[in-house]
Write a protein that holds these residues in place. Structure first.
Motif, PDB file in Angstrom:
ATOM      1  N   MET A   1      91.472 -14.524 -45.989  1.00 59.88           N
ATOM      2  CA  MET A   1      91.928 -15.580 -45.057  1.00 59.88           C
ATOM      3  C   MET A   1      90.776 -16.106 -44.190  1.00 59.88           C
ATOM      4  N   GLN A   2      89.585 -15.559 -44.392  1.00 61.42           N
ATOM      5  CA  GLN A   2      88.408 -15.963 -43.586  1.00 61.42           C
ATOM      6  C   GLN A   2      88.660 -15.828 -42.083  1.00 61.42           C
ATOM      7  N   ILE A   3      89.256 -14.700 -41.724  1.00 54.69           N
ATOM      8  CA  ILE A   3      89.501 -14.444 -40.297  1.00 54.69           C
ATOM      9  C   ILE A   3      88.152 -14.294 -39.594  1.00 54.69           C
ATOM     10  N   ASP A   4      88.013 -15.003 -38.490  1.00 51.41           N
ATOM     11  CA  ASP A   4      86.797 -14.896 -37.674  1.00 51.41           C
ATOM     12  C   ASP A   4      86.936 -13.640 -36.811  1.00 51.41           C
ATOM     13  N   THR A   5      86.149 -12.623 -37.086  1.00 49.38           N
ATOM     14  CA  THR A   5      86.330 -11.332 -36.392  1.00 49.38           C
ATOM     15  C   THR A   5      86.038 -11.445 -34.894  1.00 49.38           C
TER      16      THR A   5
ATOM     17  N   VAL B   1     100.789 -15.510 -33.982  1.00 48.40           N
ATOM     18  CA  VAL B   1      99.390 -15.829 -34.296  1.00 48.40           C
ATOM     19  C   VAL B   1      98.560 -14.573 -34.054  1.00 48.40           C
ATOM     20  N   VAL B   2      97.784 -14.171 -35.061  1.00 47.54           N
ATOM     21  CA  VAL B   2      96.996 -12.944 -34.898  1.00 47.54           C
ATOM     22  C   VAL B   2      95.512 -13.220 -34.702  1.00 47.54           C
ATOM     23  N   ALA B   3      95.058 -14.359 -35.180  1.00 43.98           N
ATOM     24  CA  ALA B   3      93.614 -14.641 -35.126  1.00 43.98           C
ATOM     25  C   ALA B   3      93.393 -16.119 -35.431  1.00 43.98           C
ATOM     26  N   TYR B   4      92.130 -16.513 -35.380  1.00 44.86           N
ATOM     27  CA  TYR B   4      91.730 -17.842 -35.858  1.00 44.86           C
ATOM     28  C   TYR B   4      90.746 -17.625 -36.997  1.00 44.86           C
ATOM     29  N   ASN B   5      90.754 -18.535 -37.963  1.00 44.40           N
ATOM     30  CA  ASN B   5      89.812 -18.390 -39.088  1.00 44.40           C
ATOM     31  C   ASN B   5      88.491 -19.087 -38.763  1.00 44.40           C
ATOM     32  N   LEU B   6      87.588 -19.100 -39.717  1.00 42.11           N
ATOM     33  CA  LEU B   6      86.260 -19.668 -39.456  1.00 42.11           C
ATOM     34  C   LEU B   6      86.312 -21.164 -39.184  1.00 42.11           C
ATOM     35  N   HIS B   7      87.440 -21.802 -39.537  1.00 43.48           N
ATOM     36  CA  HIS B   7      87.620 -23.231 -39.215  1.00 43.48           C
ATOM     37  C   HIS B   7      88.379 -23.404 -37.912  1.00 43.48           C
ATOM     38  N   LYS B   8      88.575 -22.298 -37.199  1.00 45.24           N
ATOM     39  CA  LYS B   8      89.267 -22.292 -35.900  1.00 45.24           C
ATOM     40  C   LYS B   8      90.733 -22.700 -35.993  1.00 45.24           C
ATOM     41  N   GLU B   9      91.322 -22.470 -37.162  1.00 45.80           N
ATOM     42  CA  GLU B   9      92.753 -22.721 -37.324  1.00 45.80           C
ATOM     43  C   GLU B   9      93.484 -21.381 -37.179  1.00 45.80           C
ATOM     44  N   PRO B  10      94.735 -21.409 -36.633  1.00 38.99           N
ATOM     45  CA  PRO B  10      95.451 -20.147 -36.431  1.00 38.99           C
ATOM     46  C   PRO B  10      95.831 -19.434 -37.733  1.00 38.99           C
ATOM     47  N   VAL B  11      95.744 -18.107 -37.708  1.00 37.87           N
ATOM     48  CA  VAL B  11      96.208 -17.271 -38.816  1.00 37.87           C
ATOM     49  C   VAL B  11      97.436 -16.508 -38.311  1.00 37.87           C
ATOM     50  N   THR B  12      98.522 -16.537 -39.069  1.00 39.03           N
ATOM     51  CA  THR B  12      99.778 -15.937 -38.602  1.00 39.03           C
ATOM     52  C   THR B  12     100.140 -14.703 -39.432  1.00 39.03           C
ATOM     53  N   VAL B  13     101.171 -14.004 -38.967  1.00 37.34           N
ATOM     54  CA  VAL B  13     101.700 -12.856 -39.713  1.00 37.34           C
ATOM     55  C   VAL B  13     102.192 -13.307 -41.087  1.00 37.34           C
ATOM     56  N   LYS B  14     102.758 -14.489 -41.126  1.00 33.86           N
ATOM     57  CA  LYS B  14     103.240 -15.008 -42.411  1.00 33.86           C
ATOM     58  C   LYS B  14     102.082 -15.161 -43.399  1.00 33.86           C
ATOM     59  N   ASP B  15     100.931 -15.628 -42.899  1.00 30.96           N
ATOM     60  CA  ASP B  15      99.761 -15.761 -43.776  1.00 30.96           C
ATOM     61  C   ASP B  15      99.371 -14.407 -44.363  1.00 30.96           C
ATOM     62  N   LEU B  16      99.553 -13.345 -43.570  1.00 37.06           N
ATOM     63  CA  LEU B  16      99.222 -11.998 -44.053  1.00 37.06           C
ATOM     64  C   LEU B  16     100.343 -11.422 -44.916  1.00 37.06           C
ATOM     65  N   GLY B  17     101.533 -12.021 -44.819  1.00 37.14           N
ATOM     66  CA  GLY B  17     102.669 -11.594 -45.639  1.00 37.14           C
ATOM     67  C   GLY B  17     103.263 -10.255 -45.250  1.00 37.14           C
ATOM     68  N   VAL B  18     103.209  -9.914 -43.951  1.00 39.06           N
ATOM     69  CA  VAL B  18     103.697  -8.583 -43.568  1.00 39.06           C
ATOM     70  C   VAL B  18     104.915  -8.622 -42.628  1.00 39.06           C
ATOM     71  N   GLU B  19     105.556  -9.777 -42.515  1.00 38.50           N
ATOM     72  CA  GLU B  19     106.705  -9.847 -41.596  1.00 38.50           C
ATOM     73  C   GLU B  19     107.857  -8.946 -42.041  1.00 38.50           C
TER      74      GLU B  19
ATOM     75  N   LEU C   1      94.901 -19.070 -21.565  1.00 39.35           N
ATOM     76  CA  LEU C   1      96.254 -19.176 -22.121  1.00 39.35           C
ATOM     77  C   LEU C   1      96.323 -18.300 -23.362  1.00 39.35           C
ATOM     78  N   LYS C   2      97.518 -17.761 -23.636  1.00 36.01           N
ATOM     79  CA  LYS C   2      97.681 -16.972 -24.853  1.00 36.01           C
ATOM     80  C   LYS C   2      98.881 -17.508 -25.618  1.00 36.01           C
ATOM     81  N   PRO C   3      98.682 -17.853 -26.884  1.00 32.80           N
ATOM     82  CA  PRO C   3      99.829 -18.360 -27.637  1.00 32.80           C
ATOM     83  C   PRO C   3     100.691 -17.200 -28.124  1.00 32.80           C
ATOM     84  N   LYS C   4     101.953 -17.204 -27.764  1.00 26.51           N
ATOM     85  CA  LYS C   4     102.890 -16.182 -28.263  1.00 26.51           C
ATOM     86  C   LYS C   4     103.958 -16.966 -29.021  1.00 26.51           C
TER      87      LYS C   4
END
Ligand code: ADP
Length: 559
Positions: free
Chosen positions: A157-161, A226-244, A516-519
């Motif tokens: 997912m190219q998560i930006d660590t 939202v768990v992180a942002y990727n290298l393009h600074k777009e949000p990465v979600t739990v759904k993207d990880l497929g673990v809901e 701010l924190k997105p929840k």
């Protein structure tokens, strides 16, 4: 006849009834609940589904003035009011939060009410109870492990660590874990990165569990986190990880409301427990919505003062749960009012009419806020033995002069009997009310404007100031389509402002939003103000130092 027994002694002397007897008062049988021992139970999903056809009861929210370090007795009054309504022959149910081990081991001791207005079994509720918080902590940390594993296994997912927003959690106060580095030790130990811990009660999973209306809604909300942002600074979600699915599975029992009893055997839901300063501060929607279908009067609580718990209950929870509250109880104590009027904590047992008069403005601000929401209310004076008659008369007369409905309550010393005056007054204001409940901001306002409304209408402040980081986030969040969400303010509970030292009714102040924190799963944007922390620390003399257990397993020192 001053009673000097401690909360835990009173709780341990109380005679409990089997929980299956207690639920029969609500028309439920043993088959409708799943027992967790003899005195605790959870509702089954089938029971909850079956309640939908029932008519709705009336929700009463208990809130308070800005608390002082002692805690002002909101839970105590909530429990006592439920007992008092029961004494008056009403079908009443209490709905409160589960205590967090952070404050239990830290400054506060337990959180199950006090004196003769308590929920039982007090020890168990204050410790591990039915395991809900452990399940939430585990789900939270399972997600953290899955994120780190994803990165270790190739980071598809190219998560930006450097931009991982999901933190690990623990239901304790532990300042050493606020900022940590994980993944040290070489390639086989994962990818090193900065991380941190939040207390479980500030975890988004706690908020999600408390705002979900059923299991499917829980899964939907978890997938949106939202768990992180990727290298393009777009949000990465739990759904993207497929673990809901896995997270929902871990929480499937934690989502079901817990039912227990008061000392006087009134049924009480104790379920979910987000803090009100750094989260939204109310028990679960599942518990409140079930209670609405099971009783005629539901007495529930929003944490801390009306600037935090009540504001969030009214703007966030009622929207998620889709009900309208009927009335509000505003708890005040003479001790706290005197502190707001400048009296020192060590001198609170001494009469001081002038300090009391000085502190009344804090109560007045909260009354005005509840009036602005269009809700009927009663001021409940939670009586302490140190209050003098002159002080009580001063406060009662001030309320009468301003035509604020007021009742003296003594539920701590007398249980439900001590709350009859409050219950009667409350029924009176509910009967007279024309029901004009309205929100103080609408969801279509931009995020910064929603925050400004809260600052001006609820805190009585002048304006809000955003840090450079927060300004940038405002723009990003609108771009990501999150602009329609309500706001969850993270602010000190001690002051209407973001400076805990400013007691009473500060004016002309500015609130500083640093981040701010997105929840998105919870369905709100958190605005961090002042220095408020999402992982508290322990005080110099933690409550834990007073705790012990005897050879039979009987607890001591849980207050
Ligand atoms: P809050 O919900 O506002 O944090 P709690 O109801 O948990 O407050 O009460 C905090 C503590 O204060 C408890 O230990 C409780 O026993 C005590 N307390 C509450 N009301 C009274 C009272 N009227 N007199 C003496 N102690 C009280």
């Amino acid at each position: 006849q001053i009673d000097i027994k401690s909360d835990i002694e009173i709780a341990q002397d109380a005679k409990l009834k089997p929980i299956k007897k207690i639920v029969s008062k609500l028309g439920l049988s043993e088959d409708d609940i799943e027992l967790y021992g003899k005195y605790k139970a959870k509702l089954t999903y089938e029971t909850i589904e079956g309640l939908k056809k029932n008519k709705d009861g009336k929700v009463i929210l208990v809130t308070s003035i800005n608390p002082t370090p002692a805690g002002e007795g909101k839970s105590t009054v909530t429990v006592g009011l439920g007992d008092a309504l029961t004494k008056l022959g009403k079908k009443a149910l209490i709905a409160i939060r589960e205590p967090s081990l952070g404050p239990t081991m830290g400054i506060k001791g337990g959180a199950t009410g006090g004196g003769y207005a308590q929920v039982l079994p007090m020890e168990e509720i204050n410790l591990h109870f039915t395991g809900d918080f452990h399940a939430i902590t585990t789900a939270n940390n399972a997600l953290a492990a899955l994120i780190d594993n994803h990165i270790h296994q190739g980071n598809e997912m190219q998560i930006d660590t450097r931009r991982i927003v999901w933190k690990r959690s623990l239901d304790l106060n532990d300042r050493a874990l606020r900022q940590v580095v994980v993944g040290l030790g070489g390639p086989s130990q994962g990818v090193p990165r900065e991380d941190g811990f939040d207390i479980t009660v500030a975890s988004e999973i706690m908020a999600v569990l408390c705002l979900a209306t059923d299991l499917l809604d829980l899964k939907r909300r978890l997938s949106q986190m939202v768990v992180a942002y990727n290298l393009h600074k777009e949000p990465v979600t739990v759904k993207d990880l497929g673990v809901e699915g896995a997270l929902t599975l871990l929480l499937k029992d934690a989502l079901r409301p817990n039912i227990v009893q008061t000392i006087e055997h009134t049924p009480a839901f104790v379920h979910g427990g987000p803090f009100a300063n750094i989260a939204h501060g109310c028990n679960s929607v599942m518990a409140t919505n079930a209670a609405i279908k099971l009783a005629d009067y539901i007495v529930t609580e929003g944490g801390f003062g009306a600037d935090l718990g009540a504001e969030k209950f009214l703007h966030i929870k009622t929207r998620a749960a889709n009900f309208k509250p009927e009335a509000v109880v505003i708890v005040a104590t003479i001790r706290a009012l005197k502190m707001h009027g400048g009296q020192k904590k060590a001198d609170l047992h001494m009469e001081n009419i002038k300090a009391l008069q000085g502190g009344l403005q804090n109560l007045q601000k909260h009354i005005e806020t509840i009036q602005a929401f269009g809700l009927p209310y009663v001021v409940a004076i939670n009586r302490f033995v140190s209050d003098t008659n002159e002080e009580v008369m001063e406060l009662m007369n001030w309320c009468k002069k301003h035509e604020y409905p007021v009742a003296l309550t003594d539920v701590w010393a007398k249980g439900g009997e001590g709350g009859i005056e409050l219950a009667e007054k409350l029924l009176e204001v509910i009967n007279k009310s024309e029901g004009q409940f309205n929100y103080l901001y609408s969801l279509d306002l931009p995020i910064d404007e929603k925050i400004r409304r809260i600052v001006q209408k609820v805190y009585g402040g002048k304006d809000v100031e955003f840090s450079g980081k927060a300004m940038k986030q405002l723009a990003d969040f609108e771009r990501f389509g999150w602009g329609q969400l309500p706001v969850c303010m993270a602010k000190t509970q001690y002051s209407l402002s973001d400076d805990p030292q400013q007691l009473g009714r500060p004016e002309n102040f500015t609130i500083h939003v640093r981040e701010l924190k997105p929840k998105i799963g919870a369905g709100f944007i958190v605005a961090l103000t002042g220095d408020v922390m999402t992982m508290p620390g322990l005080p110099k003399k933690p409550a834990a130092n007073l705790m012990d257990v005897d050879e039979c397993g009987k607890a001591k020192g849980l207050f």
